[in-house]
Design a protein around this motif. Structure first.
Motif, mmCIF file in Angstrom:
data_model
loop_
_atom_site.group_PDB
_atom_site.id
_atom_site.type_symbol
_atom_site.label_atom_id
_atom_site.label_comp_id
_atom_site.label_asym_id
_atom_site.label_seq_id
_atom_site.Cartn_x
_atom_site.Cartn_y
_atom_site.Cartn_z
ATOM 1 N N ILE A 96 45.990 30.271 25.048
ATOM 2 C CA ILE A 96 45.270 31.110 26.000
ATOM 3 C C ILE A 96 43.840 31.274 25.500
ATOM 4 O O ILE A 96 43.598 31.940 24.489
ATOM 5 C CB ILE A 96 45.959 32.475 26.155
ATOM 6 N N THR A 97 42.911 30.654 26.193
ATOM 7 C CA THR A 97 41.515 30.689 25.753
ATOM 8 C C THR A 97 40.636 31.547 26.644
ATOM 9 O O THR A 97 39.484 31.806 26.315
ATOM 10 C CB THR A 97 40.931 29.266 25.698
ATOM 11 N N THR A 98 41.152 31.961 27.787
ATOM 12 C CA THR A 98 40.429 32.895 28.645
ATOM 13 C C THR A 98 41.372 34.020 29.012
ATOM 14 O O THR A 98 42.587 33.835 29.064
ATOM 15 C CB THR A 98 39.931 32.221 29.940
ATOM 16 N N ARG A 99 40.827 35.179 29.237
ATOM 17 C CA ARG A 99 41.678 36.321 29.536
ATOM 18 C C ARG A 99 41.007 37.195 30.569
ATOM 19 O O ARG A 99 39.889 37.649 30.371
ATOM 20 C CB ARG A 99 41.909 37.146 28.269
ATOM 21 N N GLY A 100 41.663 37.387 31.675
ATOM 22 C CA GLY A 100 41.178 38.324 32.669
ATOM 23 C C GLY A 100 41.783 39.696 32.438
ATOM 24 O O GLY A 100 42.428 39.959 31.424
#
Length: 414
Positions: A96-100
């Motif tokens: 997971i390299t982006t997180r909203g």
């Protein structure tokens, strides 16, 4: 006013009101929680990392015990874990390299569950690989865990997350992923041959994440100092040990001092019992992280379970929990007597009890936990019954599943 801001203001208002009611309600009148600034001024210089390979239990001794035991609960878990997961499948799990943002649990449980599913999958993956290694003694699973974590470290996973004081769920989620990875890694690291470069990158990644995440103090009289602080302290202690960072380790230790300082004469943790119908749940929830953290600290050679600070010790908080579990009237004016009991059906909330019972006698706790074993927490230590339970404590699982799921453990003193 934006809806998110309105929700945040409402949440803070409700928390402030709950705390005000708690303080004016009687027994907690003298309780003053330790501020972040006061906590940072504590002299904890005596605490330092003494053994980077100590982990949170003696892996070698436990593996030897598991080889000799005839306990049916432990043998069943050993058989299940020895089969092991598919390493190839684990390695195909995309970091997971982006997180909203993540919806709040209580207002949106279904949306929260959907958003957190990949995060929980990570926690289960690292915990299961560590458990498979302990059960089998096969370094294949230890090596697989290192390769798995190295993939996330190389991708700089989790380094981008949303921190919003009005919507902190993404920040909260990172807490458990950090200590899940650190605790699982602590089990296997002493037994991994080679992979020096990979291990160095994993440790650098975990260290950077811990410093980045803990740099956000959280909201005053909320996540700065309550159970979420205890959760941050757990990864701080464990990662501090792994990378020999005394300051990070002391951050973890400070949570124990903070909790004991805040504790009421009865043993209540005021920021937890101010949670209305979930007061009992949060008293227990806080203990899950405090006691697990204490186990990490104890492994560094400190008698933290015997610590008395401001006249309080952890055993008072434990005893208070069992008083309010057995009789909600013991909450007095702290919270409504109609307490939420759904958490009593979920073994993940009681892993700390197996840790505690490995050190202390507590008849009420010993009776209670027979109904929830084997305990497993995907992030806070994994298969804790498997790692800590005395083989003489319990031979068989509690079989009446219908009663287990519907009674909510009424009459714990019976």
């Amino acid at each position: 006013m934006p809806l998110a801001v309105a929700k945040g203001l409402t949440a803070r208002l409700l928390c402030t009101l709950s705390l005000a009611l708690l303080v004016t309600g009687g027994g907690a009148a003298a309780a003053e929680t330790l501020s972040r600034e006061e906590r940072m001024e504590l002299d904890l210089s005596e605490y330092r990392v003494t053994d980077t390979d100590a982990g949170y239990f003696d892996v070698e001794a436990r593996m030897a015990l598991l080889d000799e035991t005839d306990n049916s609960i432990l043998l069943q878990q050993k058989d299940e874990l020895t089969l092991g997961p598919s390493c190839r499948q684990m390695l195909n799990f995309e970091p997971i390299t982006t997180r909203g943002g993540i919806p709040g649990f209580y207002p949106n449980p279904e949306e929260w569950e959907l958003a957190t599913e990949p995060l929980f999958a990570f926690e289960d993956s690292v915990s299961v690989l560590a458990g498979a290694f302990v059960a089998s003694g096969d370094n294949f699973y230890a090596d697989c865990l290192v390769r798995f974590l190295h993939g996330w470290a190389e991708a700089k996973a989790l380094t981008t997350f949303v921190f919003d004081p009005n919507d902190p769920q993404a920040w909260f989620a990172a807490e458990s992923m950090l200590f899940a990875a650190a605790m699982a890694y602590s089990i296997v690291r002493p037994y991994v041959d080679g992979y020096e470069e990979e291990r160095a990158e994993i440790e650098q990644w975990l260290h950077g994440l811990a410093l980045q995440h803990s740099a956000f103090p959280g909201e005053e009289e909320e996540s700065c100092c309550n159970n979420h602080f205890y959760r941050r302290a757990l990864y701080a202690s464990m990662i501090g040990v792994l990378v020999e960072d005394d300051d990070l380790f002391r951050f973890g230790v400070s949570a124990i001092y903070s909790a004991l300082h805040d504790m009421t004469e009865e043993g209540a943790l005021p920021l937890e019992v101010s949670r209305g119908r979930r007061a009992t749940h949060y008293q227990n929830y806080a203990l899950n992280y405090l006691v697990t953290n204490m186990q990490v600290i104890q492994r560094q050679g400190y008698d933290i379970f015997d610590l008395e600070y401001e006249g309080n010790d952890i055993h008072e908080a434990v005893d208070y929990l069992f008083r309010i579990l057995d009789n909600p009237e013991a909450l007095g004016d702290y919270a409504p007597l109609e307490q939420f009991t759904g958490f009593l059906r979920d073994p993940q909330y009681f892993t700390w009890m197996d840790i505690y019972l490995a050190r202390f006698d507590h008849p009420q706790m010993a009776r209670f936990i027979t109904r929830v074993r084997p305990t497993y927490n995907r992030s806070a230590g994994g298969f804790i019954t498997f790692y800590f339970m005395d083989p003489d404590a319990q031979q068989h699982v509690y079989m009446d599943e219908e009663q287990r799921r519907t009674e909510a453990f009424r009459g714990l003193s019976n």
